[in-house]
Design an enzyme around this catalytic site. Structure first.
Site, PDB file in Angstrom:
ATOM      1  N   ASP A 160       4.803  -5.414   6.126  1.00  0.00           N
ATOM      2  CA  ASP A 160       5.291  -6.748   6.483  1.00  0.00           C
ATOM      3  C   ASP A 160       5.423  -7.681   5.277  1.00  0.00           C
ATOM      4  O   ASP A 160       6.371  -8.453   5.184  1.00  0.00           O
ATOM      5  CB  ASP A 160       4.352  -7.391   7.515  1.00  0.00           C
ATOM      6  CG  ASP A 160       4.538  -6.783   8.901  1.00  0.00           C
ATOM      7  OD1 ASP A 160       5.526  -6.056   9.107  1.00  0.00           O
ATOM      8  OD2 ASP A 160       3.684  -7.033   9.775  1.00  0.00           O
ATOM      9  N   ARG A 194       1.239  -4.841  -5.989  1.00  0.00           N
ATOM     10  CA  ARG A 194       1.426  -6.152  -5.385  1.00  0.00           C
ATOM     11  C   ARG A 194       1.929  -7.059  -6.497  1.00  0.00           C
ATOM     12  O   ARG A 194       1.667  -6.815  -7.675  1.00  0.00           O
ATOM     13  CB  ARG A 194       0.129  -6.621  -4.769  1.00  0.00           C
ATOM     14  CG  ARG A 194      -0.340  -5.568  -3.721  1.00  0.00           C
ATOM     15  CD  ARG A 194      -1.130  -6.104  -2.576  1.00  0.00           C
ATOM     16  NE  ARG A 194      -0.942  -5.264  -1.394  1.00  0.00           N
ATOM     17  CZ  ARG A 194      -1.648  -4.146  -1.131  1.00  0.00           C
ATOM     18  NH1 ARG A 194      -2.571  -3.706  -1.941  1.00  0.00           N
ATOM     19  NH2 ARG A 194      -1.409  -3.469  -0.026  1.00  0.00           N
ATOM     20  N   GLY A 234       0.834  -1.210   0.000  1.00  0.00           N
ATOM     21  CA  GLY A 234       0.000   0.000   0.000  1.00  0.00           C
ATOM     22  C   GLY A 234       0.865   1.257   0.000  1.00  0.00           C
ATOM     23  O   GLY A 234       1.912   1.283   0.625  1.00  0.00           O
ATOM     24  N   ASP A 241      -0.828   2.996   8.685  1.00  0.00           N
ATOM     25  CA  ASP A 241      -1.476   2.375   9.849  1.00  0.00           C
ATOM     26  C   ASP A 241      -0.603   2.289  11.109  1.00  0.00           C
ATOM     27  O   ASP A 241      -1.103   1.984  12.187  1.00  0.00           O
ATOM     28  CB  ASP A 241      -1.932   0.949   9.512  1.00  0.00           C
ATOM     29  CG  ASP A 241      -3.091   0.939   8.528  1.00  0.00           C
ATOM     30  OD1 ASP A 241      -3.658   2.014   8.270  1.00  0.00           O
ATOM     31  OD2 ASP A 241      -3.427  -0.149   8.019  1.00  0.00           O
ATOM     32  N   ARG A 289      -6.987  -1.457   9.028  1.00  0.00           N
ATOM     33  CA  ARG A 289      -7.675  -2.746   8.858  1.00  0.00           C
ATOM     34  C   ARG A 289      -7.448  -3.659  10.050  1.00  0.00           C
ATOM     35  O   ARG A 289      -8.327  -4.356  10.498  1.00  0.00           O
ATOM     36  CB  ARG A 289      -7.185  -3.428   7.583  1.00  0.00           C
ATOM     37  CG  ARG A 289      -8.165  -3.318   6.438  1.00  0.00           C
ATOM     38  CD  ARG A 289      -7.619  -3.965   5.208  1.00  0.00           C
ATOM     39  NE  ARG A 289      -6.305  -3.418   4.870  1.00  0.00           N
ATOM     40  CZ  ARG A 289      -5.407  -4.020   4.108  1.00  0.00           C
ATOM     41  NH1 ARG A 289      -5.649  -5.195   3.615  1.00  0.00           N
ATOM     42  NH2 ARG A 289      -4.244  -3.448   3.853  1.00  0.00           N
ATOM     43  N   THR A 315       3.789   2.744   5.887  1.00  0.00           N
ATOM     44  CA  THR A 315       2.344   2.466   5.913  1.00  0.00           C
ATOM     45  C   THR A 315       1.678   3.468   6.836  1.00  0.00           C
ATOM     46  O   THR A 315       2.239   3.820   7.876  1.00  0.00           O
ATOM     47  CB  THR A 315       2.021   1.033   6.385  1.00  0.00           C
ATOM     48  OG1 THR A 315       0.636   0.950   6.695  1.00  0.00           O
ATOM     49  CG2 THR A 315       2.785   0.639   7.628  1.00  0.00           C
ATOM     50  N   ASP A 334       1.232  -0.065  11.902  1.00  0.00           N
ATOM     51  CA  ASP A 334       1.018  -1.409  12.466  1.00  0.00           C
ATOM     52  C   ASP A 334       2.206  -2.345  12.210  1.00  0.00           C
ATOM     53  O   ASP A 334       2.034  -3.554  12.105  1.00  0.00           O
ATOM     54  CB  ASP A 334      -0.275  -2.019  11.898  1.00  0.00           C
ATOM     55  CG  ASP A 334      -0.247  -2.155  10.391  1.00  0.00           C
ATOM     56  OD1 ASP A 334       0.685  -1.607   9.754  1.00  0.00           O
ATOM     57  OD2 ASP A 334      -1.144  -2.807   9.838  1.00  0.00           O
TER      58      ASP A 334
HETATM   59  P1  ADP Z   1       2.609  -4.789   2.539  1.00  0.00           P
HETATM   60  O1  ADP Z   1       4.064  -4.766   2.188  1.00  0.00           O
HETATM   61  O2  ADP Z   1       2.023  -3.409   2.617  1.00  0.00           O
HETATM   62  O3  ADP Z   1       2.339  -5.654   3.766  1.00  0.00           O
HETATM   63  P2  ADP Z   1       1.595  -6.922   0.807  1.00  0.00           P
HETATM   64  O4  ADP Z   1       1.328  -7.893   1.904  1.00  0.00           O
HETATM   65  O5  ADP Z   1       0.571  -6.797  -0.271  1.00  0.00           O
HETATM   66  O6  ADP Z   1       1.814  -5.423   1.322  1.00  0.00           O
HETATM   67  O7  ADP Z   1       2.989  -7.332   0.147  1.00  0.00           O
HETATM   68  C1  ADP Z   1       3.545  -6.581  -0.911  1.00  0.00           C
HETATM   69  C2  ADP Z   1       4.290  -7.495  -1.850  1.00  0.00           C
HETATM   70  O8  ADP Z   1       5.362  -8.136  -1.137  1.00  0.00           O
HETATM   71  C3  ADP Z   1       3.477  -8.645  -2.423  1.00  0.00           C
HETATM   72  O9  ADP Z   1       2.716  -8.285  -3.539  1.00  0.00           O
HETATM   73  C4  ADP Z   1       4.578  -9.612  -2.814  1.00  0.00           C
HETATM   74  O10 ADP Z   1       5.198  -9.227  -4.020  1.00  0.00           O
HETATM   75  C5  ADP Z   1       5.570  -9.432  -1.673  1.00  0.00           C
HETATM   76  N1  ADP Z   1       5.321 -10.459  -0.661  1.00  0.00           N
HETATM   77  C6  ADP Z   1       4.336 -10.508   0.254  1.00  0.00           C
HETATM   78  N2  ADP Z   1       4.404 -11.622   1.018  1.00  0.00           N
HETATM   79  C7  ADP Z   1       5.459 -12.316   0.542  1.00  0.00           C
HETATM   80  C8  ADP Z   1       6.085 -13.562   0.890  1.00  0.00           C
HETATM   81  N3  ADP Z   1       5.612 -14.327   1.893  1.00  0.00           N
HETATM   82  N4  ADP Z   1       7.178 -13.953   0.191  1.00  0.00           N
HETATM   83  C9  ADP Z   1       7.666 -13.205  -0.808  1.00  0.00           C
HETATM   84  N5  ADP Z   1       7.136 -12.015  -1.184  1.00  0.00           N
HETATM   85  C10 ADP Z   1       6.058 -11.580  -0.531  1.00  0.00           C
END
Ligand code: ADP
Length: 318
Positions: free
Chosen positions: A102, A71, A10, A126, A170, A124, A128
């Site tokens: 995360d 993503r 995000g 949030d 969220r 982010t 969080d």
């Molecule tokens: P945020 O970083 O805000 O938590 P996401 O959870 O959507 O957002 O993760 C962003 C991107 O990071 C994902 O689209 C993916 O490319 C990568 N990612 C997320 N989880 C994993 C994972 N377990 N292993 C490898 N890459 C990941």
């Protein structure tokens, strides 16, 4: 040395300030810098731009991210990570700064394990992310909420209404509780705390008897019952109640001073780590100081809720 920077997950105000800080810090050390477009997608399809000092000129104050964010499902599996690693080797990248949450840090850990040092920077709204007291975008988002709710309050006051305002978060109520205190809300409803609408209504009826004519209730997005809460409060109190969902306005806008300074400190620090060949770390703030921690350790941490602030809200809002 040559390093890359990407923004992922995000978006948050202040991401551009991080991009600028990383780019300028690296250039200052004589490194080459590339901007990787649309998160991990750019690594997989080679969508990168060479950056010089002027590429990041005039962006410190701009919301959003000039590198775009996205993503990337392909990166979630090991084949995707290996392909990204090969592309990094082809491009001669010695390290990458990943700005995100995360999920993005999990990706950074995977790529670090493949031999490309990655440093995570928490971005982010949030707040969080457990390993840091503060995340880039949080202050800007909260100030936007306060500005919006002040306006809502003007109309609520003119009509003797209760405004129930849903703010983002969220999985966490940090925005909600801080904003609730800052706007003088009568209640704050978040996932972290049990709530009793009968109690809130009772308090409102008592306040009304003492002359209070309008009310604000702040609800965190994750609770997912804003309309229900609004109708119930109206039924229990007889005070006309309206729901407002602030939505994506909270993610935009020029970053505040706090976000710009935090972004610049973390961006500078991340480049220093990469210069030393260090990877698989997240940097953040602990008791006001910049520090870094192993990514897996960061992901296993727990962050407490602001219980004390929550108590203060209820002892001052009536
Ligand atoms: P945020 O970083 O805000 O938590 P996401 O959870 O959507 O957002 O993760 C962003 C991107 O990071 C994902 O689209 C993916 O490319 C990568 N990612 C997320 N989880 C994993 C994972 N377990 N292993 C490898 N890459 C990941």
């Amino acid at each position: 040395m040559k390093i890359g920077i990407l923004t992922s997950g995000g978006d948050a105000p202040g991401m551009n300030s991080v991009v600028r800080a990383v780019c300028r810090s690296a250039l200052n050390k004589g490194m080459e810098v590339v901007g990787i477009m649309r998160g991990y997608n750019g690594l997989l399809n080679g969508d990168v731009i060479n950056m010089d000092a002027m590429t990041v000129s005039g962006i410190i104050q701009r919301g959003g991210t000039c590198l775009y964010t996205a993503r990337c499902n392909e990166f979630r599996n090991i084949e995707g990570v290996k392909k990204a690693k090969e592309n990094c080797v082809k491009m001669g990248l010695d390290g990458i700064v990943v700005v995100g949450g995360d999920g993005s840090f999990r990706g950074a850990a995977d790529l670090s394990a493949q031999g490309i040092p990655c440093i995570g920077i928490p971005g982010t709204i949030d707040n969080d992310i457990s390993c840091t007291d503060y995340t880039i975008g949080y202050d800007t988002a909260m100030n936007t909420c306060v500005q919006m709710i002040d306006k809502i309050c003007d109309t609520a006051a003119s009509h003797d209404r209760c405004s129930v305002v849903e703010v983002m978060g969220r999985k966490a109520g940090y925005i909600a509780i801080n904003v609730a205190v800052a706007v003088g809300a009568v209640a704050c409803i978040t996932l972290e705390k049990e709530y009793d609408l009968d109690e809130i209504a009772k308090k409102m009826i008592e306040s009304k008897a003492h002359g209070k004519t309008h009310f604000i209730i702040v609800v965190s997005e994750g609770v997912g019952k804003t309309e229900y809460i609004t109708k119930t409060i109206q039924d229990l109190t007889g005070v006309e109640s309206r729901a407002t969902v602030l939505g994506h306005v909270q993610r935009g806008g020029a970053p505040t001073l706090r976000d710009r300074v935090a972004a610049t400190k973390l961006g500078y620090y991340a480049v220093e780590l990469l210069e030393k060949g260090v990877g698989n770390r997240v940097c953040g703030f602990k008791q006001g100081e910049v520090y870094d921690v192993d990514i897996m350790e960061a992901l296993s941490m727990k962050k407490p809720f602001e219980d004390e602030l929550y108590d203060i809200l209820y002892k001052t809002a009536f």
